[in-house]
Enzyme design. Structure first.
Site, mmCIF file in Angstrom:
data_model
loop_
_atom_site.group_PDB
_atom_site.id
_atom_site.type_symbol
_atom_site.label_atom_id
_atom_site.label_comp_id
_atom_site.label_asym_id
_atom_site.label_seq_id
_atom_site.Cartn_x
_atom_site.Cartn_y
_atom_site.Cartn_z
ATOM 1 C CB THR A 11 -1.032 -0.105 1.203
ATOM 2 O OG1 THR A 11 -1.540 -1.330 1.191
ATOM 3 C CG2 THR A 11 -1.809 1.170 1.130
ATOM 4 C CE LYS A 100 2.071 1.348 11.884
ATOM 5 N NZ LYS A 100 1.179 1.954 10.975
ATOM 6 C CB VAL A 127 3.196 8.965 14.691
ATOM 7 C CG1 VAL A 127 1.942 9.626 15.596
ATOM 8 C CG2 VAL A 127 4.308 8.244 15.231
ATOM 9 C CB ILE A 131 -1.247 14.129 10.640
ATOM 10 C CG1 ILE A 131 -2.911 13.712 10.314
ATOM 11 C CG2 ILE A 131 -1.301 15.377 11.642
ATOM 12 C CD1 ILE A 131 -3.404 13.433 11.625
ATOM 13 C CD GLU A 185 -0.041 -1.573 10.847
ATOM 14 O OE1 GLU A 185 0.956 -2.184 10.538
ATOM 15 O OE2 GLU A 185 -0.313 -0.309 10.561
ATOM 16 C CE LYS A 200 0.020 4.760 13.837
ATOM 17 N NZ LYS A 200 -1.093 4.330 13.466
ATOM 18 N N GLY A 297 -3.689 5.330 5.277
ATOM 19 C CA GLY A 297 -4.022 5.171 3.505
ATOM 20 C C GLY A 297 -2.875 5.385 2.679
#
Ligand code: NDP
Ligand code: HSE
Length: 413
Positions: A11, A100, A127, A131, A185, A200, A297
């Site tokens: 992905t 992570k 994390v 963002i 996951e 995270k 995503g």
């Protein structure tokens, strides 16, 4: 021109390849030169993909190719991600990872190798998906004493809880959809049991405190025991249930935990739904700051990896310090943290009122029509005190042949 390699064409790895192509111009402009993909390491061949001619199966080709300056790790897990990333750094290559599990388990060592080798080990995508949160912590909030980080840090579980809350979907159906969208996951237990959030919040705490955090020390509870009945109460109470990763940092220690939390509309994280993540950072001078966006995503996460590749390109011959030292941070046990508690108890409130008040003190009471139970919301109590009260209450109930407590969810309101 800088040559790069991707390890893992799933992905995220395929998203990185796609953005390198799609945004080639803007990346060249920001990086100062073109970043060209030379190899894609994977177990499989992808004959119909745009990277078909770049697929390799032997890691040594990346490790031994001096032309490769930047390596993206998007395989996940620790083995072989850890030995491969370590070998890349030791070979003087910059690494950007979305993994992570790797950063939480080996971040301290890998950052130290990167420092010694004057390269970079970046992990913005590890994390919060797309963002920006790691870079703000070491770049923008450097002058702050970070007192608290509380976040909805897992897209899969937030997606599941939102579907259960808003559409009355089952846990299983919502998880299946999250998997098909590429959020979950490989082993979704990591999402639903809270392990992913635990890694995270450990990484964020290490960044905020500048210390090593052992994620194993963080109390972790997932969402598998949250039911539709809990959401019915939540609706009646004007609240919602979210999986929180929280860390309160004070005097060189952290009170950190992962747990489902009942919150009301006054909480800034209340409206963070679907795959979105929200991270609330409180600095001693800044006060609260909120980071919000797609927490998982393909393209959002790959976008964060691309930003790391650009920063590596801008620092090809230097190490960017991230303020994460080898000194360990003490994580306090959850028994010392304080919450309110939402508790569902079998039987009728009128029969239990006196006992409930004896064990839990003054409480708010909630009753749902048609159920053989009631719910209470306690005042703020220390976890240790709550556990003792709940155990004593249950023992008394069972002595009377009653089932006792059916559910407990911590509450912040
Ligand atoms: P995927 O499972 O989709 O992709 C991993 C890829 O790596 C697969 O193609 C896999 O091949 C390949 N791979 C596995 N082992 C090896 C190996 N030994 N050598 C070469 N290739 C290998 O995972 P994701 O892309 O979803 O996740 C990658 C990482 O990014 C994980 O650490 C994840 O936690 C993290 N992440 C994921 C996000 C997401 O939304 N999916 C968001 C943020 C971070 P095969 O399939 O044949 O096993
Ligand atoms: N499985 C993770 C999630 C991927 O759902 O948040 C992003 O780290």
């Amino acid at each position: 021109m800088i040559k790069a390699a991707i390890m893992g064409y799933g992905t995220i790895g395929s998203g990185v390849a796609e953005i390198l192509e799609e945004n080639r111009d803007v990346i060249r402009e920001k990086a100062g030169q073109e970043i060209r993909l030379k190899y894609v390491l994977d177990l499989r061949d992808f004959p119909d993909s745009p990277v078909a001619d770049k697929i390799i199966h032997d890691f040594k080709q990346i490790e031994e190719d001096e032309e490769i300056r930047i390596v993206v790790e998007a395989m996940g897990g620790l083995n072989p991600a850890y030995p491969f990333v370590k070998a890349c750094l030791l070979a003087g290559k910059h690494v950007a990872t979305s993994n992570k599990a790797l950063v939480a388990a080996h971040g301290t060592e890998l950052l130290e190798i990167a420092r010694q080798k004057r390269v970079n080990f970046f992990f913005e995508a590890s994390v919060g998906g797309g963002i920006p949160i790691i870079r703000p912590l070491y770049r923008c909030l450097e002058g702050e004493r970070i007192e608290e980080i509380t976040g909805i840090l897992n897209g899969t579980t937030n997606f599941i809880l939102t579907k259960m809350d808003e559409e009355g979907e089952t846990f299983e159906a919502a998880l299946k959809e999250a998997q098909s969208r590429g959020y979950a996951e490989r082993n979704p237990e990591a999402d639903v049991e809270g392990y992913d959030t635990c890694r995270k919040i450990a990484i964020l705490t290490a960044m905020a405190a500048g210390r090593e955090v052992h994620f194993e020390d963080i109390y972790t509870e997932g969402i598998t025991r949250i039911t539709d009945t809990d959401f019915k109460y939540a609706k009646q109470m004007g609240t919602s249930i979210k999986l929180f990763g929280t860390s309160r940092i004070h005097d060189g220690r952290a009170s950190a935990f992962v747990a489902p939390m009942m919150i009301d509309k006054a909480n800034p994280l209340y409206s963070v739904n679907d795959v979105f993540n929200g991270i609330l950072v409180k600095g001693n001078m800044l006060g609260p700051a909120m980071f919000y966006g797609s927490g998982a995503g393909k393209l959002p996460t790959a976008s964060a990896v691309i930003a790391d590749m650009i920063e590596a390109s801008q620092n090809l011959d230097s190490h960017v310090p991230m303020g994460w030292s080898e000194k360990p941070l003490c994580v306090e046990p959850i028994e010392t943290a304080s919450f309110r508690y939402f508790v569902r108890i079998a039987g009728s409130w009128t029969d239990r009122e006196a006992d409930v008040n004896t064990y839990f003190g003054g409480v708010d009471v909630h009753v749902l029509e048609g159920l053989d139970e009631f719910a209470i919301l306690t005042g703020r109590m220390q976890e240790g005190a709550f556990r003792r009260a709940a155990a004593a209450f249950d023992t008394a109930e069972q002595a009377e042949g009653r089932p006792g407590i059916r559910q407990m969810i911590r509450a912040e309101m």
